[in-house]
Design an enzyme around this catalytic site. Structure first.
Site, mmCIF file in Angstrom:
data_model
loop_
_atom_site.group_PDB
_atom_site.id
_atom_site.type_symbol
_atom_site.label_atom_id
_atom_site.label_comp_id
_atom_site.label_asym_id
_atom_site.label_seq_id
_atom_site.Cartn_x
_atom_site.Cartn_y
_atom_site.Cartn_z
ATOM 1 N N LYS B 99 0.824 -1.210 0.000
ATOM 2 C CA LYS B 99 0.000 0.000 0.000
ATOM 3 C C LYS B 99 0.858 1.260 0.000
ATOM 4 O O LYS B 99 1.883 1.323 0.689
ATOM 5 C CB LYS B 99 -0.894 0.015 1.244
ATOM 6 C CG LYS B 99 -2.049 -0.965 1.196
ATOM 7 C CD LYS B 99 -2.948 -0.734 2.408
ATOM 8 C CE LYS B 99 -3.875 -1.890 2.671
ATOM 9 N NZ LYS B 99 -4.947 -2.032 1.706
ATOM 10 N N GLY B 232 -14.042 -5.365 5.113
ATOM 11 C CA GLY B 232 -15.032 -5.917 6.022
ATOM 12 C C GLY B 232 -15.341 -7.387 5.805
ATOM 13 O O GLY B 232 -16.188 -7.947 6.482
ATOM 14 N N GLY B 253 -8.670 -8.423 4.566
ATOM 15 C CA GLY B 253 -7.659 -7.690 5.319
ATOM 16 C C GLY B 253 -7.440 -8.318 6.672
ATOM 17 O O GLY B 253 -6.744 -9.325 6.812
#
EC number: 4.3.3.6
Lengths: 249, 311
Positions: B99, B232, B253
């Site tokens: 990221k 989520g 995640g």
């Protein structure tokens, strides 16, 4: 006759789309029983380790090996080629399960990581002789494998010569600086990127990502050779799409 | 074949000439197409990366802290230490992503230099530029970006993103926002498909997206790049829900490594994504996975919404 596309992970939708374009029915194959009743199988590109794991969870590998042995046409692109090779290099720790079938040794991620992915026009005489069209085929190589050794029964359809980078000393470790060159320069190492053994076809690149359906049509004709049924539908030659670079979904 | 592919690059006004060797858009999108039908997992060390690979993940996202920890600890979240990313890259053979902060193009240059496979310009990290995203045409490395609706997705694609994911609400273990975003994108595409061509100009203006990409989306009947779900996903059922809503794959995640039994959960989610439309298999893989990650209720106004950090 229906064509199965192994739909565990990867670019199976793209293969189904290409088959649809040729007017052939493609079905998704996720379970062993779905292998019965299909005339040919395509193993698509994707992450070969992920696909191998999923096949293992479902105990799909024995059924796949049986299918390959039955002599029905099978085609592997990229990860599929790794599946169909008898031996593989550059595997994850602990190795991965292969289906086998082509007497060759394949090297995973031969050309390096995504930054070394590329596309190139490849001259493929065998394909052009049978399917016509332009002299070259646009090969899209995504973290692609390459075949480094082939057995005597393997017919090489396309190869390229790669130049090791100048500061490369150890021949065993693959440099990320390898880039294919056409026409092949006189020195350098030759690797195979498309091959055939009997009814098994393998390509290191992704014909399913381009609008050119000649490889699919070529594969369908192998089906005709093996069972005399003319499953090959009209070739869409002549109606070239306006923009060949649109991603194919 | 410079600038070929879906997106044309206007002009050559690049800030830095980062590439000697060109990377066509088709090659950038190509890797994303290879990841279709797969699961991309957040990992914080080499050991977790190997668990993910063993479970059948099609790629890993190398991070210092998973989103749930970023939420809990607060502070500024930045790009991970390159040495950590390199270590993870060495541990696995599957593609490695990392990221970068939104608008922080130097972090992206660093990530390109260490040779990873994909950059996620992510709202989970603290935003570096409130107004501008990275000009992703300047890079050889492909980018994935988050979106909440069709307009946002097409703006990112015009900036050069080769893959789109829904934003969802990372680190909450709550699927509600991801469902909202997927529904919004898919719903808009369905509206667009049935729209009279004369109305597309006004529609493009309304969603603030480039007209040509809107038109291309209408013709394809889907986004012109691969679309994953993220933010989520905590259970196999969540992952299959995202697939049935029309996504091409799933990012997980905090859901895996914040749960009781990461290895089995990872494996179950991978299987759920492949067999997303087969409830029998879904039932089988959902059994006995131990505790799922503790979720966060998003009705609580104090919870920061990462998804609103960029437009």
């Amino acid at each position: 006759m229906t064509i199965g596309v192994l739909a565990l992970q990867g670019s199976f939708n793209e293969h189904l789309k290409a088959l649809r374009k040729l007017g052939v029915k493609g079905v998704e194959v996720r379970k062993a029983e779905q292998l019965e009743g299909i005339g040919a199988l395509i193993i698509p590109g994707g992450e070969s380790t992920a696909m191998a794991k999923l096949a293992e969870y479902l105990n799909l590998l024995p059924a796949l090996r049986k299918f390959v042995k039955s002599g029905k046409p099978v085609w592997g692109t990229c990860a599929g080629l790794i599946f169909l090779a008898d031996r593989a290099d550059g595997q994850k720790e602990g190795g991965q399960e292969l289906v086998g079938g082509i007497d060759c040794k394949v090297h995973r991620n031969y050309f390096g990581s995504q930054l070394d992915s590329f596309e190139v026009e490849i001259p493929i005489p065998v394909l052009v002789a049978q399917e016509g069209g332009p002299e070259t085929f646009r090969g899209v190589f995504i973290r692609a494998p390459a075949v480094v050794e082939v057995g005597p029964e393997v017919q090489v359809l396309a190869e390229c010569r790669v130049m090791p980078s100048p500061n490369q000393t150890n021949q065993e470790t693959v440099s990320e600086k390898f880039q294919p060159q056409f026409p092949p320069p006189p020195d350098g190492k030759v690797v195979v990127i498309a091959l055939r053994q009997g009814n098994i076809l393998g390509t290191a690149f992704h014909p399913e990502l381009t609008a050119d359906t000649r490889w699919h049509s070529f594969f369908l004709k192998m089906l005709g050779e093996s069972s005399d049924s003319s499953a090959v539908a009209e070739d869409s030659e002549g109606n070239k799409p306006k923009n060949p670079d649109l991603p194919v979904f | 074949m410079a600038g070929s592919g879906v997106v044309t690059v206007y002009g050559n006004g690049a800030l830095t000439e980062t590439s000697k060797q060109q990377s066509p858009f088709a090659v950038k999108v190509g890797l994303a197409q290879m990841l279709r039908g797969g699961v991309i997992m957040d990992v914080v060390n080499a050991e977790q990366a190997r668990i993910a690979e063993e479970a059948g993940a099609c790629a890993v996202m190398a991070l210092e802290r998973v989103p749930a920890d970023i939420r809990a600890q607060g502070g500024v979240a930045r790009m991970s230490d390159p040495s950590l990313i390199k270590e993870i890259k060495q541990a696995v053979t599957i593609p490695v992503m990392a990221k970068a902060r939104i608008g922080h193009f130097v972090e992206a240059q660093i990530l390109e230099a260490i040779g990873i496979d994909y950059v996620d310009e992510s709202e989970v990290l603290t935003v570096a530029d409130e107004d501008n995203h990275i000009n992703k045409h300047n890079f050889r490395i492909p980018f994935v970006c988050g979106c909440r609706n069709l307009g946002e997705a097409l703006r990112r694609i015009r900036e050069g993103a080769a893959m789109i994911r829904t934003k969802g609400e990372a680190g909450t273990g709550n699927i509600i926002e991801a469902v909202r975003h997927v529904r919004s994108v898919m719903g808009d595409i369905r509206v667009l498909r049935n729209m009279d061509e004369d109305e597309v100009f006004a529609f493009a203006k309304k969603i603030a997206a480039p007209y040509d990409l809107v038109m291309q989306t209408k013709q394809l009947g889907r986004l012109p790049v691969v679309q994953f779900a993220a933010g989520g996903v905590a259970t196999p059922a969540d992952a299959a829900l995202m697939m049935q809503l029309g996504c091409d794959g799933v990012f997980v995640g905090s859901g895996v490594f914040k749960s009781g039994d990461p290895a089995s959960r990872a494996r179950a989610i991978v299987q759920a994504v492949t067999h997303y439309s087969d409830p029998d298999v879904l039932a089988e893989v959902s059994c006995g996975l131990g505790e799922a990650m503790v979720g966060i209720n998003l009705n609580d106004a104090k919870v920061e919404r990462y998804a609103n950090r960029s437009e």
